[in-house]
Design an enzyme around this catalytic site. Structure first.
Site, PDB file in Angstrom:
ATOM      1  CE  LYS A 120       0.694   5.575   8.146  1.00 60.66           C
ATOM      2  NZ  LYS A 120      -0.745   5.434   8.063  1.00 60.66           N
ATOM      3  CG  ASP A 163       5.430   3.915   1.255  1.00 55.64           C
ATOM      4  OD1 ASP A 163       5.583   4.644   2.252  1.00 55.64           O
ATOM      5  OD2 ASP A 163       4.323   3.638   0.780  1.00 55.64           O
ATOM      6  CE1 TYR A 166      -3.642   2.456   0.186  1.00 46.04           C
ATOM      7  CE2 TYR A 166      -2.695   3.247   2.244  1.00 46.04           C
ATOM      8  CZ  TYR A 166      -3.600   3.393   1.207  1.00 46.04           C
ATOM      9  OH  TYR A 166      -4.448   4.468   1.180  1.00 46.04           O
TER      10      TYR A 166
HETATM   11  C1  PLP Z   1       3.203   2.382   3.664  1.00 42.85           C
HETATM   12  C2  PLP Z   1       2.207   3.494   3.430  1.00 42.85           C
HETATM   13  N1  PLP Z   1       2.425   4.346   2.428  1.00 42.85           N
HETATM   14  C3  PLP Z   1       1.605   5.377   2.188  1.00 42.85           C
HETATM   15  C4  PLP Z   1       0.484   5.576   2.950  1.00 42.85           C
HETATM   16  C5  PLP Z   1      -0.440   6.715   2.657  1.00 42.85           C
HETATM   17  O1  PLP Z   1      -0.328   7.692   3.629  1.00 42.85           O
HETATM   18  P1  PLP Z   1      -1.547   8.717   3.854  1.00 42.85           P
HETATM   19  O2  PLP Z   1      -2.675   7.921   4.414  1.00 42.85           O
HETATM   20  O3  PLP Z   1      -0.983   9.736   4.779  1.00 42.85           O
HETATM   21  O4  PLP Z   1      -1.864   9.288   2.514  1.00 42.85           O
HETATM   22  C6  PLP Z   1       0.214   4.715   4.015  1.00 42.85           C
HETATM   23  C7  PLP Z   1      -0.978   4.905   4.866  1.00 42.85           C
HETATM   24  O5  PLP Z   1      -1.299   4.151   5.727  1.00 42.85           O
HETATM   25  C8  PLP Z   1       1.093   3.632   4.253  1.00 42.85           C
HETATM   26  O6  PLP Z   1       0.857   2.749   5.244  1.00 42.85           O
END
Ligand code: PLP
Length: 426
Positions: A256, A228, A133
């Site tokens: 986060k 990521d 994700y």
């Molecule tokens: C690994 C990862 N990347 C990107 C995101 C996306 O972040 P946001 O919800 O702040 O857009 C998340 C959200 O949980 C995530 O867990």
């Protein structure tokens, strides 16, 4: 209990997170690792705002920083005097961060990292891993939750509304399988702009050599490696997964914790790549458009800076590992007493309780575990005052007390006993 105004928000939820009716609640306030509902119930919070509140809610130092900034102004659009200090702090501790560009959420950070990679390499294709994700955008939402075995590297969208032409630019590979990834890339290596990976995918640990192997594949093909680190950043080690596993990506997405609970995220990494965003650079066809009304807003930057200061001063990742290990061990002990096939996969800072035997190394082995039991376990925990995202990871904070961990472990025993007695494990 639902909000009386629930109908005005479709689904009565903000995204995909929706608790089922028997355990639904409306959050009223939170402090440390406790969360109170509008009807006065207290929960031990193992969701933590989906990760940002790693030092706990309403930390006095963070509140003071927010208050101090709020009276000076919350957003100016012009450069402010807080965001560069946060960028400098990030650059001090995140190995690849030679430059930092702020955006507002994690999805934007991965979206821009991919756009930057395509512009820098003048190539179109990106490779992601099945089950990973990277936020809500159209590129990320491929191969996230394929219901049937998809045919690698074909990318199937996870949402309606994604143009078919865009799916042609995404390749999906099995996580933790370097050889398969190498083979999938072989015919298109010279068209590949980037490999994007959650270094710890959801809660799946990378096999030894997997991340280094991806680094090598990128070096050979000229693609950029994007980590990521929206979840792993500052959590798994101060410098994130790139520090913990000793592999430096070209770019990383951060989110986060860097906003301390307010909206802020960033793309960090190689200066030559991030400088493609300089608005008045000589145009060579590689200039990248980045914009956002609230990008780098000083309020979130102040909260993020105060949060990072606390994380650094207390070596929070080490502390988190200790606290998380207590909950992991407590849950495993309870499972052993009940002869329930629980595994706590992933790092103690965000372990995921799953029910199944054998090694869980990728999306398909994860999906083959007992997902019904995992969901019911979460719901039973909620019934017992432990706020979790059912069938997902448990976020731990440095604010969780021994007493709260004890409550969670006792609840885990009762919850597992309940689902075992329903015959969930045969
Ligand atoms: C690994 C990862 N990347 C990107 C995101 C996306 O972040 P946001 O919800 O702040 O857009 C998340 C959200 O949980 C995530 O867990």
């Amino acid at each position: 209990m639902n909000s009386p105004l629930a109908d005005i928000i479709p689904g009565n939820c903000f995204g995909t997170f929706k608790l089922p009716d028997p355990v639904a609640f409306v959050a009223a306030r939170a402090e440390g690792a406790s969360l109170w509902t509008t009807d006065g119930r207290e929960f031990v919070d193992c969701v933590l705002g989906s990760g940002p509140m790693m030092i706990g809610h309403a930390h006095p130092q963070v509140i003071a920083a927010i208050q101090e900034q709020a009276v000076r102004g919350t957003t100016f659009y012009a450069m402010n005097d807080v965001a560069p200090r946060l960028a400098a702090r990030i650059a001090e501790i995140v190995p690849c961060a030679k430059a930092v560009k702020f955006v507002s959420d994690g999805a934007e950070a991965t979206f821009y990292a991919l756009r930057l990679a395509r512009a820098f390499t003048r190539r179109d294709l990106i490779l992601k891993f099945e089950g990973a994700y990277h936020g809500h955008h159209d590129y990320s939402l491929h191969g996230l939750k394929p219901s049937r075995g998809a045919n690698y590297p074909v990318a199937r969208p996870d949402s309606a509304g994604i143009p078919a032409a865009l799916s042609e630019t995404v390749l999906v590979a099995p996580y933790n399988d370097l050889e398969a990834t190498r083979q999938l890339i072989a015919p298109i290596g010279d068209r590949l702009a980037a490999i994007i990976v959650e270094p710890i995918q959801r809660s799946l640990m990378p096999r030894p050599g997997f991340l280094a192997g991806l680094r090598d594949l990128c070096d050979r093909t000229g693609a950029l490696l994007i980590f990521d680190e929206v979840v792993t950043g500052f959590r798994i080690a101060l410098g994130g997964a790139q520090e913990a596993f000793g592999v430096e990506p070209d770019l990383c997405a951060l989110g986060k914790v860097i906003g301390g609970g307010l909206p802020l995220a960033a793309v960090a990494g190689r200066r030559d790549v991030l400088e493609l965003t300089i608005p008045d650079r000589a145009d060579d066809g590689r200039s990248v458009y980045v914009s956002g009304t609230l990008n780098g807003n000083p309020l979130a930057a102040a909260a993020g800076l105060a949060t990072l200061d606390i994380i650094i001063a207390g070596n929070a990742p080490a502390r988190l590992k200790e606290i998380g290990s207590k909950i992991v061990n407590g849950f495993l002990e309870a499972a052993k007493k009940l002869s329930v096939p629980l595994q706590m996969i992933g790092p103690p800072a965000f372990a995921d309780p799953i029910f199944g035997e054998g090694e869980i190394s990728d999306y398909r082995s994860y999906a083959a575990t007992n997902r019904t039991a995992a969901k019911e376990f979460g719901i039973e925990l909620l019934k017992r005052g432990i706020f979790v995202h059912p069938a997902s990871k448990l976020y731990m904070s440095i604010a969780h007390t021994d007493e709260q961990i004890e409550l969670a472990c006792t609840a885990s025993y009762e919850a597992m006993r309940t689902i075992r007695d329903k015959g969930r494990f045969g």
